[in-house]
Design a protein around this motif. Structure first.
Motif, PDB file in Angstrom:
ATOM      1  N   ALA A  44       0.856  -1.185   0.000  1.00 47.44           N
ATOM      2  CA  ALA A  44       0.000   0.000   0.000  1.00 47.44           C
ATOM      3  C   ALA A  44       0.893   1.237   0.000  1.00 47.44           C
ATOM      4  O   ALA A  44       1.832   1.326   0.777  1.00 47.44           O
ATOM      5  N   MET A  45       0.601   2.136  -0.895  1.00 48.91           N
ATOM      6  CA  MET A  45       1.316   3.416  -0.918  1.00 48.91           C
ATOM      7  C   MET A  45       0.916   4.181   0.346  1.00 48.91           C
ATOM      8  O   MET A  45      -0.173   3.954   0.880  1.00 48.91           O
ATOM      9  N   PRO A  46       1.756   5.100   0.824  1.00 48.95           N
ATOM     10  CA  PRO A  46       1.407   5.821   2.054  1.00 48.95           C
ATOM     11  C   PRO A  46       0.010   6.435   2.041  1.00 48.95           C
ATOM     12  O   PRO A  46      -0.700   6.385   3.036  1.00 48.95           O
ATOM     13  N   PRO A  59     -11.473  -7.551   3.530  1.00 47.94           N
ATOM     14  CA  PRO A  59     -10.757  -8.799   3.227  1.00 47.94           C
ATOM     15  C   PRO A  59      -9.751  -8.658   2.090  1.00 47.94           C
ATOM     16  O   PRO A  59      -8.712  -9.312   2.095  1.00 47.94           O
ATOM     17  N   GLU A  60     -10.020  -7.802   1.119  1.00 47.34           N
ATOM     18  CA  GLU A  60      -9.082  -7.657   0.003  1.00 47.34           C
ATOM     19  C   GLU A  60      -7.760  -7.063   0.478  1.00 47.34           C
ATOM     20  O   GLU A  60      -6.693  -7.393  -0.055  1.00 47.34           O
ATOM     21  N   ALA A  65      -1.618  -8.896   2.777  1.00 41.06           N
ATOM     22  CA  ALA A  65      -0.604  -8.925   3.833  1.00 41.06           C
ATOM     23  C   ALA A  65       0.002 -10.325   3.968  1.00 41.06           C
ATOM     24  O   ALA A  65      -0.702 -11.329   3.815  1.00 41.06           O
ATOM     25  N   PRO A  66       1.292 -10.405   4.261  1.00 45.87           N
ATOM     26  CA  PRO A  66       1.908 -11.714   4.513  1.00 45.87           C
ATOM     27  C   PRO A  66       1.204 -12.390   5.689  1.00 45.87           C
ATOM     28  O   PRO A  66       0.925 -11.750   6.709  1.00 45.87           O
ATOM     29  N   ARG A 178       1.169  -9.965   9.099  1.00 46.85           N
ATOM     30  CA  ARG A 178       2.001  -8.786   9.372  1.00 46.85           C
ATOM     31  C   ARG A 178       1.403  -7.648   8.566  1.00 46.85           C
ATOM     32  O   ARG A 178       1.342  -7.681   7.345  1.00 46.85           O
ATOM     33  N   ILE A 179       0.925  -6.618   9.275  1.00 44.87           N
ATOM     34  CA  ILE A 179       0.089  -5.602   8.626  1.00 44.87           C
ATOM     35  C   ILE A 179       0.672  -4.193   8.660  1.00 44.87           C
ATOM     36  O   ILE A 179       0.021  -3.252   8.216  1.00 44.87           O
ATOM     37  N   ASP A 180       1.899  -4.038   9.136  1.00 48.13           N
ATOM     38  CA  ASP A 180       2.454  -2.684   9.285  1.00 48.13           C
ATOM     39  C   ASP A 180       2.581  -1.945   7.954  1.00 48.13           C
ATOM     40  O   ASP A 180       2.631  -0.724   7.941  1.00 48.13           O
ATOM     41  N   ASP A 181       2.609  -2.664   6.825  1.00 49.81           N
ATOM     42  CA  ASP A 181       2.694  -2.005   5.514  1.00 49.81           C
ATOM     43  C   ASP A 181       1.336  -1.475   5.031  1.00 49.81           C
ATOM     44  O   ASP A 181       1.272  -0.867   3.959  1.00 49.81           O
ATOM     45  N   PHE A 182       0.272  -1.716   5.791  1.00 54.00           N
ATOM     46  CA  PHE A 182      -1.079  -1.375   5.320  1.00 54.00           C
ATOM     47  C   PHE A 182      -1.837  -0.403   6.224  1.00 54.00           C
ATOM     48  O   PHE A 182      -2.800   0.180   5.794  1.00 54.00           O
ATOM     49  N   VAL A 183      -1.406  -0.284   7.467  1.00 59.11           N
ATOM     50  CA  VAL A 183      -2.142   0.581   8.397  1.00 59.11           C
ATOM     51  C   VAL A 183      -1.312   1.799   8.757  1.00 59.11           C
ATOM     52  O   VAL A 183      -0.096   1.792   8.690  1.00 59.11           O
ATOM     53  N   ARG A 184      -2.029   2.835   9.106  1.00 63.76           N
ATOM     54  CA  ARG A 184      -1.313   4.056   9.502  1.00 63.76           C
ATOM     55  C   ARG A 184      -1.379   4.230  11.000  1.00 63.76           C
ATOM     56  O   ARG A 184      -2.089   3.601  11.706  1.00 63.76           O
TER      57      ARG A 184
END
Length: 184
Positions: A44-46, A59-60, A65-66, A178-184
């Motif tokens: 996900a872009m910032p 869900p998408e 996410a890994p 691992r979701i840190d790349d998707f949430v702010r």
């Protein structure tokens, strides 16, 4: 011609085979790490990052996410308690998360609880939330994973692996993402 001993061994194997087929092997810490450190299907872009509540509802986004399904933690039917006999399995999760957090200190993991389809939607949703919370509590208390690195959610019977209305052990599981790349 089959002798008596060979016959008895064959008979024992025939009865044991279904039970062994149902036994889910617990992934070790290295396998869990590899799956959770794998690149996301799509980053996900910032500006595309979303808040935690939204992420849990989409869900998408979760599929990108890994992740790894952990079916080997044996929850008793209708229970959220993780028996002491399962702590070695949870230990593998704890080791993997601790290693990832050492390498990537800002990592955030989502623990998803799932149930089979026996019972009402409401009771399954509550039970799945309790199972996710139970795993988080154990990882924090026994394995010293920082609580801020773990989020939980229950999905009840919404995402069955085996589409059946019967009791099915493969549907009673937790999924780690691992979701840190998707949430702010």
């Amino acid at each position: 011609m089959m002798n008596r001993r060979a016959f008895m061994l064959s008979l024992a194997a025939a009865f044991a085979a279904p039970a062994l087929a149902n036994a889910q092997q617990m992934p070790n810490a290295d396998t869990i790490m590899r799956r959770l450190e794998a690149p996301a299907n799509r980053s996900a872009m910032p500006r595309e990052r979303i808040d935690m509540r939204e992420f849990k509802r989409r869900p998408e986004m979760r599929r990108m996410a890994p992740s790894i399904d952990i079916q080997s933690i044996n929850f008793a039917f209708g229970s959220a308690e993780i028996p002491r006999s399962e702590y070695d399995k949870v230990r593998e999760i704890g080791i993997a998360l601790e290693r990832i957090l050492r390498r990537r200190p800002g990592s955030i993991f989502l623990i998803e609880g799932h149930t089979d389809a026996v019972g009402s939607d409401a009771s399954n949703l509550a039970l799945s939330e309790q199972r996710a919370a139970s795993l988080k509590r154990l990882l924090v208390r026994q394995f010293r994973i920082a609580p801020r690195s773990l989020e939980t959610v229950g999905y009840g019977e919404r995402y069955l692996l085996v589409n059946t209305q019967r009791e099915e052990w493969r549907n009673r599981r937790v999924t780690l993402r691992r979701i840190d790349d998707f949430v702010r």
